[in-house]
Design an enzyme around this catalytic site. Sequence first.
Site, PDB file in Angstrom:
ATOM      1  N   GLU A  76      -2.333 -11.732  -4.582  1.00 35.04           N
ATOM      2  CA  GLU A  76      -3.125 -12.174  -5.422  1.00 35.04           C
ATOM      3  C   GLU A  76      -3.853 -10.217  -5.236  1.00 35.04           C
ATOM      4  O   GLU A  76      -3.863  -9.970  -4.435  1.00 35.04           O
ATOM      5  CB  GLU A  76      -4.661 -12.712  -4.322  1.00 35.04           C
ATOM      6  CG  GLU A  76      -4.610 -14.189  -4.215  1.00 35.04           C
ATOM      7  CD  GLU A  76      -4.618 -14.617  -2.800  1.00 35.04           C
ATOM      8  OE1 GLU A  76      -4.669 -14.302  -2.029  1.00 35.04           O
ATOM      9  OE2 GLU A  76      -4.648 -15.492  -2.759  1.00 35.04           O
ATOM     10  N   TYR A 111       2.380  -5.157 -11.416  1.00 36.65           N
ATOM     11  CA  TYR A 111       3.116  -6.499 -11.368  1.00 36.65           C
ATOM     12  C   TYR A 111       3.578  -6.725 -12.309  1.00 36.65           C
ATOM     13  O   TYR A 111       4.096  -7.854 -12.792  1.00 36.65           O
ATOM     14  CB  TYR A 111       1.544  -7.676 -11.052  1.00 36.65           C
ATOM     15  CG  TYR A 111       1.153  -6.658  -9.399  1.00 36.65           C
ATOM     16  CD1 TYR A 111       2.133  -6.649  -8.323  1.00 36.65           C
ATOM     17  CD2 TYR A 111      -0.384  -7.166  -9.117  1.00 36.65           C
ATOM     18  CE1 TYR A 111       2.251  -5.989  -6.917  1.00 36.65           C
ATOM     19  CE2 TYR A 111      -0.069  -6.652  -7.994  1.00 36.65           C
ATOM     20  CZ  TYR A 111       0.652  -6.093  -7.232  1.00 36.65           C
ATOM     21  OH  TYR A 111       0.392  -5.697  -5.764  1.00 36.65           O
ATOM     22  N   ALA A 166       1.105  -1.059   0.224  1.00 37.88           N
ATOM     23  CA  ALA A 166       0.036  -0.155   0.005  1.00 37.88           C
ATOM     24  C   ALA A 166       0.809   1.031   0.204  1.00 37.88           C
ATOM     25  O   ALA A 166       2.026   0.617   0.823  1.00 37.88           O
ATOM     26  CB  ALA A 166      -1.308  -0.595   1.242  1.00 37.88           C
ATOM     27  N   VAL A 167       0.570   2.135  -0.697  1.00 40.69           N
ATOM     28  CA  VAL A 167       1.334   3.454  -0.947  1.00 40.69           C
ATOM     29  C   VAL A 167       0.541   4.614  -0.237  1.00 40.69           C
ATOM     30  O   VAL A 167      -0.901   4.657  -0.895  1.00 40.69           O
ATOM     31  CB  VAL A 167       1.843   3.820  -2.676  1.00 40.69           C
ATOM     32  CG1 VAL A 167       2.213   5.159  -2.818  1.00 40.69           C
ATOM     33  CG2 VAL A 167       2.633   2.704  -2.514  1.00 40.69           C
ATOM     34  N   ASN A 203      -8.312  -3.912  -9.780  1.00 37.86           N
ATOM     35  CA  ASN A 203      -6.976  -3.101  -8.909  1.00 37.86           C
ATOM     36  C   ASN A 203      -6.214  -3.204 -10.386  1.00 37.86           C
ATOM     37  O   ASN A 203      -4.694  -2.928  -9.990  1.00 37.86           O
ATOM     38  CB  ASN A 203      -6.707  -2.979  -8.359  1.00 37.86           C
ATOM     39  CG  ASN A 203      -5.629  -2.610  -7.796  1.00 37.86           C
ATOM     40  OD1 ASN A 203      -4.695  -1.282  -8.505  1.00 37.86           O
ATOM     41  ND2 ASN A 203      -4.954  -2.397  -6.546  1.00 37.86           N
TER      42      ASN A 203
END
Length: 159
Positions: free
Chosen positions: A114, A126, A81-82, A119
């Site tokens: 996952e 990825y 998370a950012v 998203n």
Amino acid sequence: MMKLWMAPGGLHIEPGQTRDAVDLARIHAQGFYRGWPVAEFSSFLSEDGTPVYVACDAKRRIAGFALIRLAADEAELLTIAVDPKWRGKRIGQALLHAAFDDLLMSPARRMFLEVSEENTPAIKLYGREGFATISSRRGYYPKPDGSAATALVMARDLG
């Protein structure tokens, strides 16, 4: 000697510490419908098998983090998370690179994750980092409207 990696925006990446749990929970809640509680982050931060990498500035203000679980010769990206004000600045990519670099010194040879099929920014990241979709899990991620999103299971070799 503490491990450090460079990150964009004048940030660096270092191992997470138990005192980071509140910040990690806050950043996680800003990025996910169901954020994880502080106690869960405290637990992960105190375990050897769950390395945490934090991107922070010189005053140790955390801009983002990645949490990995190690099991035998596999690593799982449990979450990344950012902080919203740091998104789009390649912080997530830098966090992944730090984890990949660090995992070269571990028995892990493959990393799994996952991600919600909705998203798109994460899926693009990825894909650029060598992950490929290997399966999916329908109804895995709860959504605010009561429905559920499908999770894509992705993997890549390490090293």
